[in-house]
Design a protein around this motif. Structure first.
Motif: not given
Lengths: 129, 348
Positions: A40, A47, A110-111, A114-115, A118, B255, B328, B331
């Motif tokens: 986080l 961010e 946003k990805l 956050n990730k 992906y 997925r 989070r 998404v």
């Protein structure tokens, strides 16, 4: 002017502390939650760097899509699109495809926070098994 | 919660209960608590049965203890009824020995079932499959056969508590109504989910008209697997309901349940054809369009599910850092949903 460490430096410092000092000494649920906490903080770090540019791009795209240049608030713009997609019986031809484009851009942004990574993914498996 | 149980007292109570139920002295030993989510407690134990007519026996068992009434999706009677229906149909599940609805014994109702060997941790399953090329396809076929067995049970044979809506309603409509309500309750607008719901509402699959028993949460994480036996058991029947069989097949292929092993659609374990082959060989009827629709629905369902976890954290229902982090992760499902919608629109 605030003193060093900056906000970004504080976040990086706490992440390092969790990973190098706490993680080696915990197990079970506490270890899992420590990993979640460190992740986080990495999200927060990205961010700080990325969100304001992402919000500006999303605002412009939504204003354009909805024909609402006077609305600045991102929450209001998203609410309008949400309601429209749920409730409108008929949308202008091509609106859903344009909405898809705008939403994919915003989702990609946003990805990235956050990730990351992906969306580097071969979609073919879903379509041609 | 569960870790505060007094295992010594529970051992005595379990021994007393089984001695009474079986009419001979039984002792409960080697109790080990495991955690299956926040709602229920599972305790593994051995029941020593020295005067069993067939000779002295040690039974490897599990007791599932329910939380106080009100916190469960459905009760001990419904869960054990569907477990027994699934077993009778030929699905691999734990065998239910005893059901106790009397809450005075442990303060809560419970049931006692057989202890099935195997591992359910997703990462461990991916490791097993990586170590043996034949294991993943084998698990896929076994899962297909297990689904065919579960789906042989008509909705009309299920207990009242697992029926969703009337058996004349379209399952797709019922699921859309549930997700529509949940979407309205989220803390922020979610236009990607709204776009998904819009597409799903306007493109519902053909419906044969007969509800069947559906597990609704078979995924990598809810199955017990061993390296030599493959699929050993399907766990966690709390969400069982009546509906369209494709809901089960598709949910397993969302997925998220591949845990990064994205190229293997069935839980990161094998390709879709192995699952479908196993299903059809065991008498199941597979419709690729219905499967695609339910996969899109499953993706939306889990995206909203993650947002709901964050809501529970933020509104104080269940403060927990992992629940916060779920907000989070939503998404990821938005991205998957958009890609699936793109592919589905191109195909129609």
């Amino acid at each position: 002017m605030q003193d060093r460490p900056t906000a970004a430096e504080l976040v990086a410092t706490v992440t390092e502390f969790l990973e190098s000092e706490v993680l080696p000494n915990v197990d079970g649920t506490l270890r899992y939650h420590t990993l979640v906490a460190a992740n986080l903080l990495k999200i927060l770090r990205r961010e700080v760097d990325l969100q304001s540019a992402a919000d500006a791009a999303e605002r412009t795209a939504l204003q354009d899509l909805l024909g609402a240049p006077e609305v600045d608030d991102l929450l209001t713009l998203n609410e309008r699109l949400h309601r429209l997609l749920l409730e409108a019986d008929d949308l202008q031809p091509g609106f859903e495809a344009r909405a898809w484009q705008v939403l994919m851009e915003a989702t990609g942004a946003k990805l990235a926070v956050n990730k990351p990574g992906y969306d580097r993914y071969d979609m073919a498996i879903e379509v041609t098994p | 919660m569960t870790h505060l149980r007094d295992l010594g007292r529970i051992a005595e109570d379990l021994g007393d209960y089984l001695s009474g139920a079986w009419g001979r002295p039984v002792t409960a030993v080697r109790l080990v608590e495991t955690s299956v989510g926040a709602r229920r407690g599972n305790i593994l134990f051995d029941a020593e049965d020295p005067t069993n007519p067939a000779g002295p026996t040690t039974h490897e068992l599990v007791v599932t203890i329910y939380p106080p009434a009100g916190a469960v999706l459905f009760g001990v009677e419904s869960e054990t009824t569907v477990l027994r229906l699934a077993e009778a149909a030929g699905a691999p599940v734990a065998h239910v020995y005893e059901v106790c609805t009397d809450p005075t014994r442990f303060g809560e109702p419970f049931f006692i079932s057989s202890r099935v060997r195997g591992d359910s941790l997703p990462r461990n399953l991916l490791r097993m499959v990586a170590a043996d090329d034949t294991l993943g396809p084998r698990i896929g076929r076994q899962l297909g056969a297990a689904f065919a067995a579960i789906h042989r049970t008509p909705g009309s044979a299920t207990p009242e508590a697992v029926r969703r809506g009337a058996l004349t309603d379209r399952p797709s409509e019922i699921s859309l109504a549930v997700l529509g309500e949940q979407l309205d309750e989220l803390l922020q607008p979610a236009p990607v989910f709204a776009l998904g719901l819009r597409w799903l509402t306007r493109n519902q699959p053909d419906w044969t008209g007969e509800h069947v028993m559906v597990h609704s949460d078979v995924r990598n994480g809810n199955i017990l697997v061993s390296p030599d036996g493959g699929l050993e058991a399907i766990l966690d029947w709390e969400g069982c309901h009546t509906g369209d069989p494709h809901e089960d097949l598709a949910w397993l292929c969302v997925r998220t349940w591949r845990f990064g092993n994205d190229h293997l659609e069935v839980g990161g374990l094998c390709e879709r054809r192995h699952l479908v082959d196993g299903y059809e060989e065991a008498g199941g009827r597979f419709d690729p369009d219905a499967f695609t629709w339910w996969k899109i629905l499953g993706t939306l369902r889990w995206g909203i599910g993650l947002s709901r976890q964050a809501t529970q954290h933020l509104n104080g229902t269940y403060r927990n850092i992992a629940m916060a982090a779920s907000g989070r992760r939503a998404v990821e499902l938005e991205y998957d949903l958009l890609r699936l919608l793109q592919a589905a629109s191109a195909a129609r």
